[in-house]
Design a protein around this motif. Sequence first.
Motif, mmCIF file in Angstrom:
data_model
loop_
_atom_site.group_PDB
_atom_site.id
_atom_site.type_symbol
_atom_site.label_atom_id
_atom_site.label_comp_id
_atom_site.label_asym_id
_atom_site.label_seq_id
_atom_site.Cartn_x
_atom_site.Cartn_y
_atom_site.Cartn_z
ATOM 1 N N GLY A 91 -67.948 -31.019 11.069
ATOM 2 C CA GLY A 91 -68.327 -31.316 12.443
ATOM 3 C C GLY A 91 -67.769 -32.607 13.002
ATOM 4 N N GLY A 92 -67.784 -33.685 12.188
ATOM 5 C CA GLY A 92 -67.329 -34.978 12.680
ATOM 6 C C GLY A 92 -65.868 -34.954 13.114
ATOM 7 N N PRO A 93 -64.952 -34.643 12.176
ATOM 8 C CA PRO A 93 -63.532 -34.568 12.539
ATOM 9 C C PRO A 93 -63.257 -33.529 13.630
ATOM 10 C CG PRO A 93 -63.805 -34.545 10.164
ATOM 11 C CD PRO A 93 -65.178 -34.461 10.746
ATOM 12 N N LEU A 94 -64.003 -32.429 13.618
ATOM 13 C CA LEU A 94 -63.815 -31.398 14.641
ATOM 14 C C LEU A 94 -64.128 -31.953 16.017
ATOM 15 C CD1 LEU A 94 -63.481 -28.344 15.413
ATOM 16 C CD2 LEU A 94 -65.939 -28.183 15.118
ATOM 17 N N ALA A 95 -65.254 -32.650 16.145
ATOM 18 C CA ALA A 95 -65.633 -33.230 17.430
ATOM 19 C C ALA A 95 -64.594 -34.245 17.884
ATOM 20 C CB ALA A 95 -67.013 -33.882 17.328
ATOM 21 N N ALA A 96 -64.163 -35.094 16.938
ATOM 22 C CA ALA A 96 -63.163 -36.109 17.300
ATOM 23 C C ALA A 96 -61.890 -35.447 17.795
ATOM 24 C CB ALA A 96 -62.868 -36.996 16.092
ATOM 25 N N ALA A 97 -61.451 -34.386 17.103
ATOM 26 C CA ALA A 97 -60.230 -33.678 17.511
ATOM 27 C C ALA A 97 -60.390 -33.094 18.906
ATOM 28 C CB ALA A 97 -59.904 -32.581 16.506
ATOM 29 N N CYS A 98 -61.545 -32.474 19.178
ATOM 30 C CA CYS A 98 -61.779 -31.876 20.499
ATOM 31 C C CYS A 98 -61.716 -32.929 21.601
ATOM 32 C CB CYS A 98 -63.136 -31.172 20.524
ATOM 33 S SG CYS A 98 -63.175 -29.634 19.593
ATOM 34 N N TYR A 99 -62.416 -34.052 21.393
ATOM 35 C CA TYR A 99 -62.436 -35.070 22.448
ATOM 36 C C TYR A 99 -61.068 -35.727 22.602
ATOM 37 C CZ TYR A 99 -67.502 -34.482 22.313
ATOM 38 O OH TYR A 99 -68.755 -33.954 22.353
ATOM 39 N N LEU A 100 -60.317 -35.878 21.496
ATOM 40 C CA LEU A 100 -58.972 -36.447 21.606
ATOM 41 C C LEU A 100 -58.064 -35.509 22.391
ATOM 42 C CD1 LEU A 100 -58.395 -38.105 18.125
ATOM 43 C CD2 LEU A 100 -58.378 -39.218 20.364
ATOM 44 N N LEU A 101 -58.203 -34.202 22.164
ATOM 45 C CA LEU A 101 -57.429 -33.230 22.932
ATOM 46 C C LEU A 101 -57.788 -33.320 24.415
ATOM 47 C CD1 LEU A 101 -57.326 -29.985 20.758
ATOM 48 C CD2 LEU A 101 -55.388 -31.334 21.587
ATOM 49 N N ALA A 102 -59.072 -33.485 24.707
ATOM 50 C CA ALA A 102 -59.509 -33.613 26.098
ATOM 51 C C ALA A 102 -58.909 -34.865 26.728
ATOM 52 C CB ALA A 102 -61.038 -33.663 26.183
ATOM 53 N N LEU A 103 -58.853 -35.935 25.944
ATOM 54 C CA LEU A 103 -58.255 -37.169 26.450
ATOM 55 C C LEU A 103 -56.776 -36.967 26.729
ATOM 56 C CD1 LEU A 103 -58.702 -40.154 27.093
ATOM 57 C CD2 LEU A 103 -58.119 -40.687 24.737
ATOM 58 N N ALA A 104 -56.102 -36.259 25.807
ATOM 59 C CA ALA A 104 -54.682 -35.959 26.003
ATOM 60 C C ALA A 104 -54.485 -35.142 27.268
ATOM 61 C CB ALA A 104 -54.139 -35.212 24.796
ATOM 62 N N GLY A 105 -55.354 -34.159 27.487
ATOM 63 C CA GLY A 105 -55.266 -33.336 28.691
ATOM 64 C C GLY A 105 -55.463 -34.154 29.949
#
Lengths: 116, 131
Positions: A91-105
Amino acid sequence: MAKSSEAFFWSLFSAGGVAAALFIPAIILSTGFLLPTNDPEDALARAQKVHGVVAHPITKIVLAGVIGLAFFHCAHRIQHTAKDLGLRPVGGPLAAACYLLALAGTIAAAVVLWRV
Amino acid sequence: MSGKYHRPWPGPSWFLGRRGYVKFMVRELTSVFLAVYLVMLLVFLARLGGGDGPESFAALLQELWSPGWTVLHAVTLIGVVWHAITFFAATPQAMPVFIGEKRVPGPLLIFTTGYAPWIVVSLLVVWLICP
């Protein structure tokens, strides 16, 4: 209770949900059904109208805000749904990856709009 | 007894067990449709940029005149509209509004914070950019 940033990301989710709900359906309707045409002259006239609107600084700011917030809405929801479907151990790395992708977007949206 | 107790997990298909859970999962998955369109929108907006923006975008508008793009738009539109409907419906639960001691009724809140602004913004967007 351990400190959590959930409230912060929930706020972005909430704002993004409102922004997406209010703006995106009309935009999908436009790019999918109202704007496309197979007549070249028509297409150029419509393109010039759209370009005129999107090139305005206020439009750029509003669009960047809507797209950025909507990305964070998706990230939060997808991250939680993935956990609900069994990915809680990562969950931790998954959440970080999702929010980083959102930031990239969000950054991509700002760059794309800047260039209009 | 040694070791921590872990409640047995029914597996990733848990949500198929009840209609309410299925509806919940469908609601949550609308975010995927929204994310797909957001990426599409960035690609479209990129065609508006650069020196020859209007010409490039005009070419795009002709490319979008195709069954594949239309179907993709229809699918994402259904997902995003369902997101909007379910999101507005959840507002009274997430944000109860009181006037004095009286609670503002759900349907009224849903209309004033959801459907009313939705109609106004949608009309504005279409009026601004569409022929």
